[in-house]
Enzyme design. Structure first.
Site, mmCIF file in Angstrom:
data_model
loop_
_atom_site.group_PDB
_atom_site.id
_atom_site.type_symbol
_atom_site.label_atom_id
_atom_site.label_comp_id
_atom_site.label_asym_id
_atom_site.label_seq_id
_atom_site.Cartn_x
_atom_site.Cartn_y
_atom_site.Cartn_z
ATOM 1 N N ASN A 4 4.020 -5.208 5.775
ATOM 2 C CA ASN A 4 2.889 -6.008 6.255
ATOM 3 C C ASN A 4 3.348 -7.293 6.938
ATOM 4 O O ASN A 4 2.669 -7.799 7.833
ATOM 5 C CB ASN A 4 1.934 -6.320 5.103
ATOM 6 C CG ASN A 4 1.170 -5.086 4.666
ATOM 7 O OD1 ASN A 4 0.623 -4.351 5.478
ATOM 8 N ND2 ASN A 4 1.156 -4.834 3.360
ATOM 9 N N ASP B 123 -5.354 7.147 9.363
ATOM 10 C CA ASP B 123 -4.999 5.891 10.034
ATOM 11 C C ASP B 123 -3.670 5.975 10.773
ATOM 12 O O ASP B 123 -3.307 5.055 11.522
ATOM 13 C CB ASP B 123 -5.004 4.713 9.054
ATOM 14 C CG ASP B 123 -3.884 4.774 8.006
ATOM 15 O OD1 ASP B 123 -3.044 5.699 8.058
ATOM 16 O OD2 ASP B 123 -3.856 3.889 7.142
ATOM 17 N N HIS C 93 -0.244 5.466 6.883
ATOM 18 C CA HIS C 93 0.080 5.702 5.474
ATOM 19 C C HIS C 93 0.305 7.186 5.211
ATOM 20 O O HIS C 93 -0.349 8.034 5.815
ATOM 21 C CB HIS C 93 -1.045 5.198 4.578
ATOM 22 C CG HIS C 93 -1.223 3.721 4.614
ATOM 23 N ND1 HIS C 93 -2.029 3.091 5.538
ATOM 24 C CD2 HIS C 93 -0.688 2.733 3.850
ATOM 25 C CE1 HIS C 93 -1.987 1.777 5.340
ATOM 26 N NE2 HIS C 93 -1.177 1.540 4.319
ATOM 27 N N GLY D 78 -1.966 -4.242 1.229
ATOM 28 C CA GLY D 78 -2.050 -5.448 2.045
ATOM 29 C C GLY D 78 -1.079 -6.535 1.655
ATOM 30 O O GLY D 78 -1.010 -7.573 2.327
ATOM 31 N N SER E 2 0.813 -1.221 0.000
ATOM 32 C CA SER E 2 0.000 0.000 0.000
ATOM 33 C C SER E 2 0.840 1.263 0.000
ATOM 34 O O SER E 2 0.407 2.311 -0.492
ATOM 35 C CB SER E 2 -0.935 -0.005 1.217
ATOM 36 O OG SER E 2 -0.193 -0.153 2.422
#
Length: 214
Positions: A101, A182, A185, A73, A36
């Site tokens: 991740n 979030d 990011h 992801g 991402s």
């Protein structure tokens, strides 16, 4: 007869010059391959890292296209499963960014290393140079995990003689103003900070793979 021969000679030169010029002007094809952070999570396509980096390199005079092959992801195992078809023939270089991740999910660092090795070797067989992008384990994973995870990238860089950008989120990770809601990011401003820091590494990579400006 002499005139006709001379005309043919000039035509041959003209054709040769045209072919040479076309070859020199060939747009360099690169791929930004990652998760991402590469894909541009929740951002417009033009604000994703590959698009911003392409724009910055073009402003420096490079004739280049960077395809965004980021998948939100994605883990190193996911990347390994798709790298053959995500990196098309004709690609002259890959920015390889995966592992964040894996760390967030607590995947054993040994498995992440094995997958990154396999991707580097697959690209090497295809004679596609790699600019490896480093990642750091989040603090909540603990000191033992970090000691096993963080050295992966410099070790692979040294072992496989691939270029390394030490930490993808350098300049962003500790600045909430450069991240989306979030808190993980980058926002568009954060991506630009990443691009600015990454740009000298990208230009050096282009020099090493033999790219010439038009």
């Amino acid at each position: 007869m002499v005139i006709k021969g001379f005309a043919a000679f000039l035509l041959t030169l003209a054709v040769g010059f045209t072919v040479t010029s076309a070859t020199q002007a060939e747009t360099l094809q690169m791929v930004g391959f990652g998760d991402s952070l590469m894909a541009g999570y929740q951002l417009p396509a033009e604000d994703a890292f590959p698009a911003r980096l392409e724009k910055a390199l073009k402003a420096k005079g490079h004739d280049i296209v960077i395809t965004n092959a980021g998948v939100s992801g994605d883990t190193t195992s996911g990347g390994l499963a798709r790298i053959d078809w995500s990196v098309p023939d004709g690609t002259k270089g890959v920015i390889l960014e995966l592992g964040a991740n894996d760390a967030l999910r607590g995947i054993p660092p040994e498995e992440s290393r094995k997958n990154l090795v396999a991707m580097i070797e697959k690209l090497s067989i295809r004679k596609i140079p790699v600019l490896l992008v480093g990642m750091l384990a989040p603090p909540n994973m603990g000191e033992d995990y970090a000691k096993r995870f963080n050295p992966i990238y410099p070790d692979l860089s040294a072992t496989y003689f691939v270029d390394l950008y030490p930490f993808f989120l350098d300049g962003v990770v500790e600045n909430p103003a450069l991240k989306i809601e979030d808190g993980m990011h980058p926002n568009a401003e954060g991506v630009q900070v990443m691009v600015d820091k990454f740009l000298p590494y990208a230009e050096r990579f282009l020099e090493e793979i033999g790219e010439t400006k038009p």
